[in-house]
Design an enzyme around this catalytic site. Structure first.
Site, mmCIF file in Angstrom:
data_model
loop_
_atom_site.group_PDB
_atom_site.id
_atom_site.type_symbol
_atom_site.label_atom_id
_atom_site.label_comp_id
_atom_site.label_asym_id
_atom_site.label_seq_id
_atom_site.Cartn_x
_atom_site.Cartn_y
_atom_site.Cartn_z
ATOM 1 N N CYS A 223 0.898 -1.116 0.031
ATOM 2 C CA CYS A 223 -0.081 0.122 -0.160
ATOM 3 C C CYS A 223 0.941 1.493 0.056
ATOM 4 C CB CYS A 223 -0.885 -0.027 1.287
ATOM 5 S SG CYS A 223 -1.643 -1.484 1.699
ATOM 6 N N ASP B 188 2.662 2.268 2.580
ATOM 7 C CA ASP B 188 3.320 2.766 3.811
ATOM 8 C C ASP B 188 3.391 1.757 4.985
ATOM 9 O OD1 ASP B 188 0.383 2.890 3.675
ATOM 10 O OD2 ASP B 188 0.324 5.214 3.602
ATOM 11 N N CYS C 73 4.612 8.362 2.546
ATOM 12 C CA CYS C 73 4.742 9.488 1.913
ATOM 13 C C CYS C 73 4.887 10.589 2.878
ATOM 14 C CB CYS C 73 3.151 9.791 1.236
ATOM 15 S SG CYS C 73 1.861 9.750 2.729
ATOM 16 N N CYS D 49 -3.147 8.116 6.885
ATOM 17 C CA CYS D 49 -1.660 8.309 7.479
ATOM 18 C C CYS D 49 -1.787 8.173 9.147
ATOM 19 C CB CYS D 49 -0.868 9.259 7.052
ATOM 20 S SG CYS D 49 -0.495 8.878 5.291
#
Lengths: 386, 135
Positions: free
Chosen positions: B33, B35, B58, B102
């Site tokens: 994915c 992360d 990211c 995130c």
């Protein structure tokens, strides 16, 4: 370092555009007074110039649009709809621009059948693959001239021969190719070709579709009788002037620009390979690769972070990672060449242009290794790799 | 697209690294994915004495890891478990919609490390969930 995204507007191009905002502001359809007629005549000259630049046999095969995206949409939807009685099958590849892919998906929802051809690990599709996919119901083949992400140059001339043999309309999206390789529609043998001015130092908001005389195509934009009744909307004269001028320059300077871009690209690729371990070049090596494109995957790091750190150092680039594209999946092109997700997430596209200098390249090569190292030091995937 | 706070934490992330004698280690996310967050903690008398992270991801993933570690450092385990993704986002002056996951990962990374500590202490804590790319 993002010339595949857009380019700067040339001063000569701007100068060619300005009179159509100030003096010759007439509507090219208003033929009963001078400023309108002047506009009409100017438009004819621009069309003539564009036809010459891409070696179109007839001036009336040039149709101006509002963008490369519109040209692609028109070519695909227009040809599909106009030839619906003949069949409902379209052939394309998995690595086309979304202007093509999303249009094909739209047509699938409206009863069309689309074959998305696989590409090899470098992004190439073969004429044999295309031929094998042709059915009695095939009405259109659309395959890009050069890929915008990994720079692969497809065998367009050979595919055009296959299409001709089977009497299927062949369209190519040449948006990335113009200015980076010779584009001669007669020699290529294509039926339709799209381009977009801002990719070769022209203005944004103007594109073109070449439609060979005899190709059956429906309108995309309905309305007035502009573009010989094929594309309604008052002509964007200044934009078209810019497109025509930028194309003239791109064609005149082609050899010089290709040689320069190739030199800069190769310096960049060598510099990165020599200084950064665990990286791979996505797309073909020298042969078959667009002269200005470099696309790398850096293992153990993610593309958006690379872009942000490059931006902090004043370098503009692009990435095919999911984060950078705002979706859950990485670039469809990187997936199609068989990269695992985690490698695709770490991709970086650097595209040089005629303004790129050796100093620019050397600056990137001096900054990038420490950025990648810094991100790797932060990455749990890199633990134990050193 | 990112707030100045996010950019600042991305450019100068706090608490990056590993803790060799950590007694709580948790990892969440999935390379597929794009992360992964790994948290290391040194917990003494139920207090998080030290915390470090390693993140593959990211800008927002790095910034939320940095902020989350700052927010739990020196806190008790119970206090740290109350950290929500919303609190991390607010501390960063917000995140773009597509980056909210995130902050969820950061919250889960803290919980994963603490769960590891609890398991090591003999508590019966269920295994972490499998990560898929649907956030």
């Amino acid at each position: 370092m993002d010339n595949n995204a857009t380019t700067s507007l040339k001063k000569e191009v701007l100068d060619a555009m300005l009179p159509y905002y100030t003096d010759i502001y007439g509507n090219a359809s208003s033929k009963f007074y001078k400023v309108g007629r002047d506009a009409e005549q100017a438009l004819y000259k621009m069309r003539e110039s564009v036809a010459k630049s891409i070696n179109a046999p007839n001036v009336n095969e040039i149709y101006f649009t509002g963008s490369g995206c519109e040209a692609d949409n028109w070519a695909v939807k227009g040809a599909a709809m106009a030839n619906r009685k003949k069949g409902n099958h379209i052939i394309t590849t998995k690595i086309e621009h979304h202007a093509i892919l999303n249009t094909c998906e739209y047509l699938e929802r409206h009863g069309f059948e689309v074959t998305y051809l696989d590409v090899d690990e470098y992004g190439f599709v073969t004429p044999e693959q295309v031929e094998a996919a042709i059915k009695d119901t095939t009405v259109l083949i659309t395959i890009m001239t050069a890929n915008n992400e990994i720079g692969t140059i497809e065998p367009i001339k050979e595919i055009a021969e296959v299409a001709k043999k089977h009497k299927v309309i062949f369209h190519t999206d040449a948006v990335q190719a113009i200015g980076h390789m010779k584009i001669d529609v007669k020699e290529l043998g294509v039926d339709m070709l799209s381009l977009s001015a801002h990719k070769f130092h022209g203005p944004k908001g103007v594109g073109m579709l070449y439609i060979r005389n005899g190709v059956r195509i429906d309108n995309l934009i309905h309305g007035g009788g502009q573009e010989r009744g094929k594309r309604a909307a008052t002509e964007n004269l200044a934009g078209i002037a810019g497109l025509a001028k930028a194309l003239e320059i791109a064609v005149a300077d082609l050899d010089k620009n290709v040689a320069h871009c190739r030199k800069m690209r190769d310096r960049l690729i060598k510099g990165i390979r020599d200084n950064i371990p665990y990286c791979r070049l996505n797309g073909p090596e020298d042969e078959g690769r667009m002269c200005n494109n470099a696309n790398f995957s850096f293992q153990y790091v993610e593309g958006e972070s690379i872009l942000m750190m490059l931006d902090m150092n004043g370098i503009a680039a692009s990435s095919g990672s999911a984060c950078a594209s705002g979706s859950l999946d990485p670039s469809h092109v990187l997936m199609a060449i068989g990269l695992p997700h985690e490698i695709a997430h770490g991709s970086l596209r650097l595209s040089v242009g005629e303004d790129t200098t050796e100093e620019d390249v050397d600056y990137v090569v001096s900054v990038l290794p420490s950025i990648i190292q810094r991100l790797r030091d932060m990455s749990p995937l890199y633990e134990g790799v050193e | 697209m990112y707030s100045e706070k996010v950019m600042e934490h991305f450019a100068n992330p706090r608490n990056v690294g590993e803790i060799p004698d950590a007694n709580a280690v948790g990892q969440v996310g999935n390379a597929k994915c794009g992360d992964i967050m790994k948290m290391y903690m040194k917990i003494e008398d139920n207090v998080i004495k030290d915390v470090k992270f390693k993140t593959f991801g990211c800008g927002a993933a790095i910034a939320t890891s940095s902020m989350a570690t700052e927010m739990v450092k020196g806190k008790t385990v119970d206090e740290a478990l109350k950290l929500t993704n919303k609190a991390v986002m607010e501390a960063l002056d917000g995140l773009p919609k597509e980056k909210i996951h995130c902050s969820v990962l950061a919250e889960e990374a803290i919980q994963s490390a603490i769960n590891d500590y609890r398991r090591r202490s003999g508590e019966d804590v269920p295994e972490d969930k499998e990560y898929t790319c649907e956030h």
